[in-house]
Design an enzyme around this catalytic site. Structure first.
Site, mmCIF file in Angstrom:
data_model
loop_
_atom_site.group_PDB
_atom_site.id
_atom_site.type_symbol
_atom_site.label_atom_id
_atom_site.label_comp_id
_atom_site.label_asym_id
_atom_site.label_seq_id
_atom_site.Cartn_x
_atom_site.Cartn_y
_atom_site.Cartn_z
ATOM 1 N N SER A 95 16.253 13.967 -19.432
ATOM 2 C CA SER A 95 15.784 15.328 -19.145
ATOM 3 C C SER A 95 16.915 16.308 -18.827
ATOM 4 O O SER A 95 16.766 17.192 -17.979
ATOM 5 C CB SER A 95 14.741 15.309 -18.022
ATOM 6 O OG SER A 95 13.619 14.539 -18.409
ATOM 7 N N GLU A 137 21.028 6.043 -18.941
ATOM 8 C CA GLU A 137 19.774 6.769 -19.112
ATOM 9 C C GLU A 137 18.677 6.090 -18.289
ATOM 10 O O GLU A 137 18.041 5.138 -18.760
ATOM 11 C CB GLU A 137 19.351 6.754 -20.579
ATOM 12 C CG GLU A 137 20.325 7.437 -21.499
ATOM 13 C CD GLU A 137 19.608 8.044 -22.696
ATOM 14 O OE1 GLU A 137 19.728 9.253 -22.894
ATOM 15 O OE2 GLU A 137 18.905 7.307 -23.418
ATOM 16 N N HIS A 156 18.937 2.198 -27.229
ATOM 17 C CA HIS A 156 18.147 3.221 -26.540
ATOM 18 C C HIS A 156 16.901 2.567 -25.943
ATOM 19 O O HIS A 156 16.331 1.645 -26.527
ATOM 20 C CB HIS A 156 17.746 4.319 -27.545
ATOM 21 C CG HIS A 156 17.163 5.521 -26.872
ATOM 22 N ND1 HIS A 156 15.862 5.560 -26.440
ATOM 23 C CD2 HIS A 156 17.711 6.718 -26.539
ATOM 24 C CE1 HIS A 156 15.635 6.737 -25.871
ATOM 25 N NE2 HIS A 156 16.747 7.455 -25.917
ATOM 26 N N ASN A 173 19.927 13.631 -29.428
ATOM 27 C CA ASN A 173 19.132 12.583 -30.082
ATOM 28 C C ASN A 173 17.821 13.223 -30.549
ATOM 29 O O ASN A 173 16.950 13.521 -29.731
ATOM 30 C CB ASN A 173 18.872 11.457 -29.062
ATOM 31 C CG ASN A 173 17.956 10.386 -29.609
ATOM 32 O OD1 ASN A 173 17.663 10.348 -30.807
ATOM 33 N ND2 ASN A 173 17.507 9.493 -28.733
ATOM 34 N N TRP A 174 17.734 13.439 -31.848
ATOM 35 C CA TRP A 174 16.554 14.140 -32.366
ATOM 36 C C TRP A 174 15.332 13.223 -32.470
ATOM 37 O O TRP A 174 14.239 13.681 -32.772
ATOM 38 C CB TRP A 174 16.868 14.751 -33.736
ATOM 39 C CG TRP A 174 17.918 15.839 -33.687
ATOM 40 C CD1 TRP A 174 18.558 16.317 -32.568
ATOM 41 C CD2 TRP A 174 18.445 16.592 -34.798
ATOM 42 N NE1 TRP A 174 19.452 17.301 -32.919
ATOM 43 C CE2 TRP A 174 19.400 17.495 -34.291
ATOM 44 C CE3 TRP A 174 18.210 16.587 -36.176
ATOM 45 C CZ2 TRP A 174 20.118 18.392 -35.095
ATOM 46 C CZ3 TRP A 174 18.924 17.468 -36.993
ATOM 47 C CH2 TRP A 174 19.856 18.356 -36.454
ATOM 48 N N LYS A 175 15.544 11.946 -32.247
ATOM 49 C CA LYS A 175 14.449 10.952 -32.285
ATOM 50 C C LYS A 175 13.636 11.091 -33.577
ATOM 51 O O LYS A 175 14.181 11.464 -34.611
ATOM 52 C CB LYS A 175 13.562 11.083 -31.043
ATOM 53 C CG LYS A 175 14.354 11.049 -29.740
ATOM 54 C CD LYS A 175 13.486 10.823 -28.537
ATOM 55 C CE LYS A 175 14.322 10.931 -27.281
ATOM 56 N NZ LYS A 175 13.605 10.555 -26.075
ATOM 57 N N GLY A 208 17.720 14.499 -25.355
ATOM 58 C CA GLY A 208 16.607 14.325 -26.277
ATOM 59 C C GLY A 208 15.917 15.654 -26.534
ATOM 60 O O GLY A 208 16.358 16.468 -27.362
ATOM 61 N N GLY A 209 14.846 15.912 -25.799
ATOM 62 C CA GLY A 209 14.000 17.089 -26.029
ATOM 63 C C GLY A 209 14.765 18.397 -26.200
ATOM 64 O O GLY A 209 14.507 19.162 -27.142
ATOM 65 N N GLU A 236 13.946 3.391 -25.870
ATOM 66 C CA GLU A 236 12.759 3.382 -26.751
ATOM 67 C C GLU A 236 12.852 2.257 -27.776
ATOM 68 O O GLU A 236 11.836 1.677 -28.164
ATOM 69 C CB GLU A 236 12.597 4.763 -27.416
ATOM 70 C CG GLU A 236 12.115 5.798 -26.402
ATOM 71 C CD GLU A 236 12.551 7.224 -26.684
ATOM 72 O OE1 GLU A 236 12.994 7.522 -27.802
ATOM 73 O OE2 GLU A 236 12.440 8.057 -25.749
ATOM 74 N N GLY A 266 12.491 12.076 -21.065
ATOM 75 C CA GLY A 266 11.321 12.797 -21.564
ATOM 76 C C GLY A 266 10.284 13.112 -20.503
ATOM 77 O O GLY A 266 9.161 13.501 -20.812
HETATM 78 C C1 PEP Z 1 17.032 10.504 -24.803
HETATM 79 O O1 PEP Z 1 16.233 10.365 -25.682
HETATM 80 O O2 PEP Z 1 18.058 9.829 -24.848
HETATM 81 C C2 PEP Z 1 16.741 11.443 -23.721
HETATM 82 C C3 PEP Z 1 17.558 11.463 -22.702
HETATM 83 O O3 PEP Z 1 15.632 12.226 -23.859
HETATM 84 P P1 PEP Z 1 15.255 13.517 -22.948
HETATM 85 O O4 PEP Z 1 16.488 14.369 -22.860
HETATM 86 O O5 PEP Z 1 14.131 14.168 -23.674
HETATM 87 O O6 PEP Z 1 14.865 12.997 -21.603
#
Ligand code: PEP
Length: 250
Positions: A212, A167, A95, A9-11, A233-234, A97, A173
């Site tokens: 994470s 999640e 998600h 997920n490049w957000k 994500g990251g 967010e 994050g």
């Molecule tokens: C996400 O955005 O779905 C996520 C899990 O982010 P991260 O891996 O950065 O925690």
């Protein structure tokens, strides 16, 4: 046997040219992977170009969100048909967010999941508790409500293409990953809820862990029986890290 899915997920990161650079790098690093479904979710503006670059490769494209109507006076929204048209095969829905910053509710999540499935897009349906809910012992009831409401009214055949992502919001994050045991017990619980709709479908539904995930913790997480992949994500923003996650050790 459930085929693993590793989704990035490049957000709200990457301009179109940066996104093209990332997909080109990634393609080279994962071209030999056949036993895992590889998915990336670029920002809307980059989807078309990234999908063009990914054509003929083993990388599939997801949106990060979707709207439920097909077309019309919905300023700023993107429809399921538009996403299919530019090459999406999946869409993230619900998600945390989107729930936190954009007022997404279990009801809107349900409408989006139905709309995605109606267009042949596989929804990556996100659920997860916040830290206060975990600390007060509410994790399972929160997840149960999100799953029941999010999937309300779906029949077993409709659920065939569904992917669920657990999640925990406190792990997104933050660098605080759930332990394999913490994740596994929630994944097993989610599969149990899915079995109430259909045993056969639930056995085939991929349940991803997100929060994470990185090259150092992916192997341990993926060793758990009910963890069928990761939503990243990251670490998906660096081709080498994401490729290492895709190539987790079996
Ligand atoms: C996400 O955005 O779905 C996520 C899990 O982010 P991260 O891996 O950065 O925690």
């Amino acid at each position: 046997m459930r085929k693993a899915v590793i989704a990035g997920n490049w957000k709200m990161n990457k301009t179109v040219s940066e996104a093209v650079e990332l997909i080109c790098e990634l393609k080279k690093l994962v071209f030999d992977v056949t036993d895992t479904e590889i998915v990336v979710a670029p920002p809307f503006l980059a989807i078309y170009r990234v999908a063009q670059e990914a054509k003929g490769s083993n990388i599939r494209i997801s949106a990060q969100d979707i709207f439920w109507e097909e077309k019309g006076a919905y300023t700023g929204a993107v429809s399921p048909m538009m996403l299919s048209d530019v090459g999406c095969k999946y869409t993230i829905v619900g998600h945390s967010e989107r729930r936190q910053y954009f007022g997404e509710t279990d009801e809107t999540v349900n409408r989006k999941i139905r709309a995605a499935l109606g267009q042949g897009l596989a929804p990556i349906f996100c659920v997860g508790e916040v830290i206060e809910q975990r600390e007060s012992g509410e994790t399972f009831s929160v997840i149960e409500t999100q799953v029941r409401k999010g999937l309300s009214g779906l029949s077993p055949p409709e659920m065939k293409d569904l992917i669920v992502a657990y999640e925990p919001v406190w792990a997104i994050g933050t660098g605080k990953t759930a332990t394999g045991e913490q994740a596994e017990e929630v994944h097993a619980f989610i599969r149990g809820l899915l079995k109430e709709v259909s045993q056969g479908t639930a056995d085939n539904t991929r349940i991803l862990y997100g929060g994470s995930v990185n090259p150092d913790n992916v192997d341990g997480l993926m060793a758990k029986p009910n963890i069928d992949g990761a939503l990243v994500g990251g670490a998906s923003l660096k081709a080498e890290d994401f490729a290492r996650i895709v190539k987790y050790k079996r």
